[in-house]
Design an enzyme around this catalytic site. Structure first.
Site, PDB file in Angstrom:
ATOM      1  N   HIS A 263       3.220  -2.248  -0.730  1.00 46.27           N
ATOM      2  CA  HIS A 263       2.978  -2.781  -2.077  1.00 46.27           C
ATOM      3  C   HIS A 263       1.621  -3.467  -2.145  1.00 46.27           C
ATOM      4  CE1 HIS A 263       3.880  -7.111  -1.298  1.00 46.27           C
ATOM      5  NE2 HIS A 263       4.810  -6.666  -0.477  1.00 46.27           N
ATOM      6  N   ASP A 275       0.860  -9.249   3.980  1.00 45.66           N
ATOM      7  CA  ASP A 275       1.931  -8.961   3.019  1.00 45.66           C
ATOM      8  C   ASP A 275       1.319  -8.626   1.666  1.00 45.66           C
ATOM      9  OD1 ASP A 275       4.409  -8.780   1.784  1.00 45.66           O
ATOM     10  OD2 ASP A 275       4.660 -10.943   1.586  1.00 45.66           O
ATOM     11  N   GLU A 309       6.045  -5.948  -6.440  1.00 43.50           N
ATOM     12  CA  GLU A 309       7.131  -6.144  -5.471  1.00 43.50           C
ATOM     13  C   GLU A 309       7.485  -7.612  -5.313  1.00 43.50           C
ATOM     14  OE1 GLU A 309       9.062  -7.028  -1.677  1.00 43.50           O
ATOM     15  OE2 GLU A 309       7.072  -7.671  -2.304  1.00 43.50           O
ATOM     16  N   GLU A 310       6.470  -8.466  -5.228  1.00 43.62           N
ATOM     17  CA  GLU A 310       6.706  -9.868  -4.878  1.00 43.62           C
ATOM     18  C   GLU A 310       7.578 -10.597  -5.888  1.00 43.62           C
ATOM     19  OE1 GLU A 310       6.276 -11.021  -2.141  1.00 43.62           O
ATOM     20  OE2 GLU A 310       4.493 -10.214  -1.167  1.00 43.62           O
ATOM     21  N   ASP A 338       6.519  -3.044   5.096  1.00 42.73           N
ATOM     22  CA  ASP A 338       6.439  -4.330   4.391  1.00 42.73           C
ATOM     23  C   ASP A 338       7.048  -5.446   5.232  1.00 42.73           C
ATOM     24  OD1 ASP A 338       5.940  -6.236   2.467  1.00 42.73           O
ATOM     25  OD2 ASP A 338       7.707  -5.741   1.253  1.00 42.73           O
ATOM     26  N   HIS A 409       3.559 -15.686   2.479  1.00 42.95           N
ATOM     27  CA  HIS A 409       3.464 -16.330   1.168  1.00 42.95           C
ATOM     28  C   HIS A 409       2.705 -17.661   1.220  1.00 42.95           C
ATOM     29  CE1 HIS A 409       7.277 -14.062  -0.452  1.00 42.95           C
ATOM     30  NE2 HIS A 409       6.317 -13.253  -0.019  1.00 42.95           N
TER      31      HIS A 409
END
Length: 451
Positions: A263, A275, A309-310, A338, A409
């Site tokens: 993604h 990520d 996606e997130e 991922d 994140h």
């Protein structure tokens, strides 16, 4: 008949071409190219938040790059995604002492009123502890979750569900220990989802250090007050795009597609190198390298760079909704990267027993890089999980990602976590496995589940 063409010796057919792919990407002319491409993406566009211009510019960049690489049928497909924007955020412990608390709002969180809120604090270590408290003890207060790390699946529930659980007890806000097992004063963001019919309250993550401090002070029966101000906002949904490019198969009548994917969106902290920039690049460049080597399998290999996606698998869901009708004829297999692109060890596999036996033979071909580990799993990744649960087989990387959630994140998700050699190895086995699966004499079996 064996999917390997009826020969009992798997090496006699595919091992030489696999060896070539692995060598060219790890030690040959493509060595270091995947890392350079990832660095260019992250350096030029930085964070690629859903709804942001950076993400849309990165999508345009990917389209241009795929065309320049000579990939075929390059295009985008629209997907509606959330549009949440982080504003000014600050948390400060004001009683019994003054201390700044590092805070980072969670996706879709509402903001506070202008000037923020000042409220007493209740600190709990679990949902069960919160539930055991009388409502009058929680009403009007800020709930701080100081849950211990177990794993991402279990601990992540506090991030995704903490606000609504606190609101049900009358809380005015929730602050959640970052979902990580290690911290150097780092706050980690992520998506949270309000439950229908429950009052929406501001919610954010704080550092492991601050959550532990607040827990200790609360257990000493100190009265704690926090001033929380968040100017985060939700806007109308935004139309983004999934990005697609192909290496068209050599057999015109064979429309069965093997998908490789990651993604392209990221959070607005860090640059999404881990990520999921790494997953994006090994999927994109797998096709580029195979084309440069003159390798064209029987079936088409399709790279999909998902959007959104997130904040809830929006691109993956839309792609499934748009393509599931007729999917049994169109699709063969789904790869998704991922969960990091660190030193690879093998593959997780989602599929039935017959498919598992065949894919294990594919994995054995990766022996030159010592990446033959095989595990059974329920799905190959978040965006392709819709296909796996519908009966389509798929695979994901097993890699040395023990520290993945250290950076996840957070501002720590940078190019510093990506090693060029490890990334080459991931790209190599990704390209090799996709090539073999796409070239097998018969597709890996699937058991389609009717909706």
């Amino acid at each position: 008949m064996s999917a390997f063409g009826g020969t009992p010796d798997r090496d006699s057919r595919y091992q030489p071409v696999v060896n070539r792919i692995l060598h060219e990407i790890v030690d040959g002319r493509f060595a270091g190219e995947t890392w350079k491409a990832l660095a260019e993406l992250t350096d030029e566009f930085g964070p690629r938040m859903t709804g942001s211009q950076q993400l849309e510019d990165a999508i345009d960049y990917a389209v241009r790059g795929m065309v320049q690489d000579g990939l075929e049928n390059v295009h985008t497909e629209e997907a509606s995604v959330p549009h949440w924007v982080r504003g000014y955020e600050r948390a400060q412990l004001v009683e019994p002492m003054r201390k700044e608390i590092a805070v980072i709002g969670l996706g879709s969180s509402v903001g506070t009123r202008k000037g923020g809120i000042v409220a007493e604090v209740v600190v709990v270590e679990s949902f069960e502890e919160l539930e055991s408290l009388p409502e009058e003890l929680v009403t009007g207060k800020i709930v701080v979750y100081a849950q211990p790390w177990q794993n991402y699946g279990v601990t992540g529930q506090y991030r995704s569900q903490g606000a609504s659980a606190a609101a049900k007890k009358g809380a005015v806000a929730s602050l959640i220990r970052s979902v990580t097992q290690f911290s150097i004063g780092s706050a980690h963001t992520g998506f949270q989802e309000y439950q229908d019919g429950v009052r929406k309250i501001p919610t954010a993550c704080i550092t492991v250090e601050d959550s532990e401090l607040l827990l200790r002070k609360y257990r000493r029966e100190e009265t704690l007050k926090i001033h929380l101000e968040m100017n985060d906002r939700n806007f109308k949904p935004f139309v983004s795009r999934n990005t697609i490019g192909e290496l068209v198969g050599s057999e015109e009548k064979n429309t069965s597609v093997v998908v490789v994917s990651g993604h392209l969106d990221s959070w607005d902290v860090g640059v999404g190198a881990m990520d999921d920039g790494g997953g994006v690049m090994i999927s994109w460049k797998a096709l580029t390298f195979l084309k440069e080597m003159g390798l064209r399998p029987r079936r088409t290999i399709r790279a999909i760079l998902f959007t959104g996606e997130e904040q809830g698998l929006w691109g993956g869901q839309r792609y499934y909704d748009d393509h599931k009708e007729g999917g049994e004829d169109e699709f063969s297999f789904f790869f998704e990267a991922d969960i990091g692109t660190f030193n690879p060890r093998g593959f997780d596999f989602a599929g039935n027993e017959e498919a598992s036996c065949i894919f294990q033979e594919v994995v054995k071909l990766m022996a030159p890089l010592n990446t033959t580990e095989f595990r059974q799993t329920s799905n190959a990744g978040p965006d392709v999980s819709f296909w796996n649960f519908a009966g389509y087989p798929g695979a994901a990387l097993i890699n040395d990602n023990d520290k993945y959630f250290w950076y996840h994140h957070s501002a720590g998700d940078s190019m510093l976590v990506e090693d060029p050699v490890s990334l080459d190895k991931c790209a190599a086995i990704w390209a090799a496995a996709a090539y073999v699966v796409a070239d097998l004499s018969v597709p890996i079996p699937k058991v389609i589940v009717s909706n």
